[in-house]
Design a protein around this motif. Sequence first.
Motif, PDB file in Angstrom:
ATOM      1  N   GLY A 126       0.785  -1.234   0.000  1.00  0.00           N
ATOM      2  CA  GLY A 126       0.000   0.000   0.000  1.00  0.00           C
ATOM      3  C   GLY A 126       0.807   1.270   0.000  1.00  0.00           C
ATOM      4  O   GLY A 126       0.241   2.362   0.155  1.00  0.00           O
ATOM      5  N   GLY A 127       2.116   1.182  -0.187  1.00  0.00           N
ATOM      6  CA  GLY A 127       2.947   2.376  -0.195  1.00  0.00           C
ATOM      7  C   GLY A 127       2.625   3.296  -1.364  1.00  0.00           C
ATOM      8  O   GLY A 127       2.393   2.835  -2.479  1.00  0.00           O
ATOM      9  N   VAL A 128       2.607   4.588  -1.087  1.00  0.00           N
ATOM     10  CA  VAL A 128       2.332   5.599  -2.107  1.00  0.00           C
ATOM     11  C   VAL A 128       3.467   6.620  -2.085  1.00  0.00           C
ATOM     12  O   VAL A 128       3.771   7.201  -1.037  1.00  0.00           O
ATOM     13  CB  VAL A 128       0.984   6.299  -1.858  1.00  0.00           C
ATOM     14  CG1 VAL A 128       0.746   7.389  -2.905  1.00  0.00           C
ATOM     15  CG2 VAL A 128      -0.161   5.292  -1.874  1.00  0.00           C
ATOM     16  N   ALA A 129       4.101   6.821  -3.229  1.00  0.00           N
ATOM     17  CA  ALA A 129       5.225   7.743  -3.304  1.00  0.00           C
ATOM     18  C   ALA A 129       4.788   9.191  -3.158  1.00  0.00           C
ATOM     19  O   ALA A 129       3.680   9.563  -3.563  1.00  0.00           O
ATOM     20  CB  ALA A 129       5.965   7.550  -4.630  1.00  0.00           C
ATOM     21  N   LYS A 130       5.669  10.006  -2.594  1.00  0.00           N
ATOM     22  CA  LYS A 130       5.371  11.429  -2.433  1.00  0.00           C
ATOM     23  C   LYS A 130       5.467  12.181  -3.758  1.00  0.00           C
ATOM     24  O   LYS A 130       4.819  13.217  -3.947  1.00  0.00           O
ATOM     25  CB  LYS A 130       6.351  12.041  -1.422  1.00  0.00           C
ATOM     26  CG  LYS A 130       6.250  11.439  -0.027  1.00  0.00           C
ATOM     27  CD  LYS A 130       7.375  11.944   0.869  1.00  0.00           C
ATOM     28  CE  LYS A 130       7.329  11.282   2.227  1.00  0.00           C
ATOM     29  NZ  LYS A 130       8.486  11.653   3.083  1.00  0.00           N
ATOM     30  N   GLY A 131       6.306  11.681  -4.647  1.00  0.00           N
ATOM     31  CA  GLY A 131       6.514  12.351  -5.932  1.00  0.00           C
ATOM     32  C   GLY A 131       6.366  11.393  -7.091  1.00  0.00           C
ATOM     33  O   GLY A 131       5.843  10.279  -6.944  1.00  0.00           O
ATOM     34  N   ARG A 132       6.863  11.796  -8.242  1.00  0.00           N
ATOM     35  CA  ARG A 132       6.744  10.962  -9.439  1.00  0.00           C
ATOM     36  C   ARG A 132       7.609   9.712  -9.328  1.00  0.00           C
ATOM     37  O   ARG A 132       7.242   8.647  -9.825  1.00  0.00           O
ATOM     38  CB  ARG A 132       7.163  11.778 -10.667  1.00  0.00           C
ATOM     39  CG  ARG A 132       6.924  11.065 -11.978  1.00  0.00           C
ATOM     40  CD  ARG A 132       7.178  11.989 -13.157  1.00  0.00           C
ATOM     41  NE  ARG A 132       8.562  12.474 -13.171  1.00  0.00           N
ATOM     42  CZ  ARG A 132       9.059  13.281 -14.102  1.00  0.00           C
ATOM     43  NH1 ARG A 132       8.265  13.725 -15.077  1.00  0.00           N
ATOM     44  NH2 ARG A 132      10.317  13.667 -14.063  1.00  0.00           N
ATOM     45  N   GLU A 133       8.762   9.838  -8.680  1.00  0.00           N
ATOM     46  CA  GLU A 133       9.639   8.697  -8.459  1.00  0.00           C
ATOM     47  C   GLU A 133       9.566   8.255  -7.005  1.00  0.00           C
ATOM     48  O   GLU A 133       9.281   9.059  -6.110  1.00  0.00           O
ATOM     49  CB  GLU A 133      11.087   9.050  -8.826  1.00  0.00           C
ATOM     50  CG  GLU A 133      11.291   9.338 -10.303  1.00  0.00           C
ATOM     51  CD  GLU A 133      12.689   9.838 -10.612  1.00  0.00           C
ATOM     52  OE1 GLU A 133      13.474  10.041  -9.645  1.00  0.00           O
ATOM     53  OE2 GLU A 133      12.998  10.042 -11.794  1.00  0.00           O
ATOM     54  N   ILE A 134       9.807   6.984  -6.769  1.00  0.00           N
ATOM     55  CA  ILE A 134       9.872   6.440  -5.418  1.00  0.00           C
ATOM     56  C   ILE A 134      11.279   6.686  -4.887  1.00  0.00           C
ATOM     57  O   ILE A 134      12.267   6.500  -5.609  1.00  0.00           O
ATOM     58  CB  ILE A 134       9.554   4.937  -5.434  1.00  0.00           C
ATOM     59  CG1 ILE A 134       8.164   4.696  -6.033  1.00  0.00           C
ATOM     60  CG2 ILE A 134       9.635   4.344  -4.027  1.00  0.00           C
ATOM     61  CD1 ILE A 134       7.982   3.322  -6.624  1.00  0.00           C
ATOM     62  N   VAL A 135      11.379   7.107  -3.638  1.00  0.00           N
ATOM     63  CA  VAL A 135      12.689   7.409  -3.056  1.00  0.00           C
ATOM     64  C   VAL A 135      12.930   6.478  -1.872  1.00  0.00           C
ATOM     65  O   VAL A 135      12.202   6.520  -0.872  1.00  0.00           O
ATOM     66  CB  VAL A 135      12.794   8.878  -2.613  1.00  0.00           C
ATOM     67  CG1 VAL A 135      14.194   9.157  -2.040  1.00  0.00           C
ATOM     68  CG2 VAL A 135      12.504   9.813  -3.781  1.00  0.00           C
ATOM     69  N   GLN A 136      13.936   5.653  -2.011  1.00  0.00           N
ATOM     70  CA  GLN A 136      14.320   4.707  -0.959  1.00  0.00           C
ATOM     71  C   GLN A 136      15.490   5.260  -0.164  1.00  0.00           C
ATOM     72  O   GLN A 136      16.487   5.702  -0.736  1.00  0.00           O
ATOM     73  CB  GLN A 136      14.706   3.364  -1.579  1.00  0.00           C
ATOM     74  CG  GLN A 136      15.339   2.384  -0.589  1.00  0.00           C
ATOM     75  CD  GLN A 136      15.835   1.130  -1.263  1.00  0.00           C
ATOM     76  OE1 GLN A 136      15.056   0.255  -1.598  1.00  0.00           O
ATOM     77  NE2 GLN A 136      17.148   1.036  -1.481  1.00  0.00           N
ATOM     78  N   GLU A 137      15.376   5.199   1.137  1.00  0.00           N
ATOM     79  CA  GLU A 137      16.482   5.557   2.028  1.00  0.00           C
ATOM     80  C   GLU A 137      17.193   4.281   2.455  1.00  0.00           C
ATOM     81  O   GLU A 137      16.548   3.322   2.907  1.00  0.00           O
ATOM     82  CB  GLU A 137      15.947   6.299   3.246  1.00  0.00           C
ATOM     83  CG  GLU A 137      17.009   6.711   4.252  1.00  0.00           C
ATOM     84  CD  GLU A 137      16.421   7.363   5.498  1.00  0.00           C
ATOM     85  OE1 GLU A 137      17.158   7.479   6.501  1.00  0.00           O
ATOM     86  OE2 GLU A 137      15.231   7.743   5.482  1.00  0.00           O
ATOM     87  N   CYS A 138      18.515   4.244   2.304  1.00  0.00           N
ATOM     88  CA  CYS A 138      19.299   3.088   2.725  1.00  0.00           C
ATOM     89  C   CYS A 138      20.656   3.574   3.217  1.00  0.00           C
ATOM     90  O   CYS A 138      20.896   4.779   3.316  1.00  0.00           O
ATOM     91  CB  CYS A 138      19.453   2.081   1.588  1.00  0.00           C
ATOM     92  SG  CYS A 138      20.356   2.720   0.145  1.00  0.00           S
ATOM     93  N   GLY A 139      21.553   2.651   3.513  1.00  0.00           N
ATOM     94  CA  GLY A 139      22.851   3.032   4.053  1.00  0.00           C
ATOM     95  C   GLY A 139      23.688   3.869   3.109  1.00  0.00           C
ATOM     96  O   GLY A 139      24.573   4.603   3.550  1.00  0.00           O
ATOM     97  N   LEU A 140      23.412   3.787   1.804  1.00  0.00           N
ATOM     98  CA  LEU A 140      24.152   4.559   0.816  1.00  0.00           C
ATOM     99  C   LEU A 140      23.560   5.944   0.617  1.00  0.00           C
ATOM    100  O   LEU A 140      24.154   6.777  -0.053  1.00  0.00           O
ATOM    101  CB  LEU A 140      24.176   3.796  -0.516  1.00  0.00           C
ATOM    102  CG  LEU A 140      25.245   4.180  -1.536  1.00  0.00           C
ATOM    103  CD1 LEU A 140      26.641   3.927  -0.986  1.00  0.00           C
ATOM    104  CD2 LEU A 140      25.043   3.396  -2.841  1.00  0.00           C
TER     105      LEU A 140
END
Length: 317
Positions: free
Chosen positions: A127-141
């Motif tokens: 059910g995740g919905v992106a805030k913008g046009r692209e999905i942004v993943q936060e990770c260690g990098l």
Amino acid sequence: MLVDRRKFLNFATANTVATAIHPFLTEQNKKQWPPKDSTVFAFQQVDVFSSKPLLGNPLAVVIGADALSDEDMAAFASWTNLSETTFLLEPRLPNADYRVRIFTRQREVPFAGHPTLGSCHVWLAAGGVAKGREIVQECGLGLIHIRRAPERLSFVAPKLVRSGPVEPEILARVVRGLDLAPDAIMASNWVDNGSGWLAIMLRSREGVLALRPNYSTLTGLKVGAFAAFNPMKDGNSAQFEVRAFSVEDVGHEDPVTGSLNAGLAQWLIGSRIAPSEYVVSQGTVLKRMGRVYIEQNGSQIWVGGMVRTCVLGKLML
């Protein structure tokens, strides 16, 4: 109403066995499930970089894992015995849609390719919905941008932290570890985007598929080997064959590798060995049918693949 006797016996036997194996299914124990000292998490296992289930690279994903400790995550990742297991968390950075932590059987890593696409697939399915046009993943990098197409997901290849020709002494180890003739390698380069890969180019796809690594000689290295397809012999389903050998602890061949292909694409497109858009075949020797889709768009290189959900369930820890 007549009931097929075989179907009835199969049904009855299945329920009897299920109750014997899973006593919490009985009425008495249903009231006690889940156990008071357990926390239940939604869980999925997905197959990444293949259009058909079981022919890509598997990934275990725990959803809403914020309550798990570092030790819990590491222990579960070791228990799954997969190359990577990921944990979806609430983001810490305001621009991120979600945060992911990625664990191998031995340690946590800042970034990996197939866990990025697999985790994003599960986040969207939950059910995740992106805030913008692209999905942004936060990770260690840091922040990884992901785009969604009807058939596949793609991530922006992270910048290389190490590039340039592989040092002669390391290349000599690779030659010995892969039992190659000295002139078998046409070119070599570091393609390290934080995952530690180096890559060698061989003369033929046949030569890549024939490799039999000596992992003890390659200890401490992560080696990608590739060659171009010969359309007359190999067909046109892909343009390159890739294999990935990782010998950080116990040596193994990775079925399909996003991080390697992300680094490889920057070398190949930048040096004009490859066109700005191509397809990679990987996992052939392991009886997989991995396909990685590479596309340059301006200054960015996108690494894409299909993801299929294979297991839906719950995890109790």
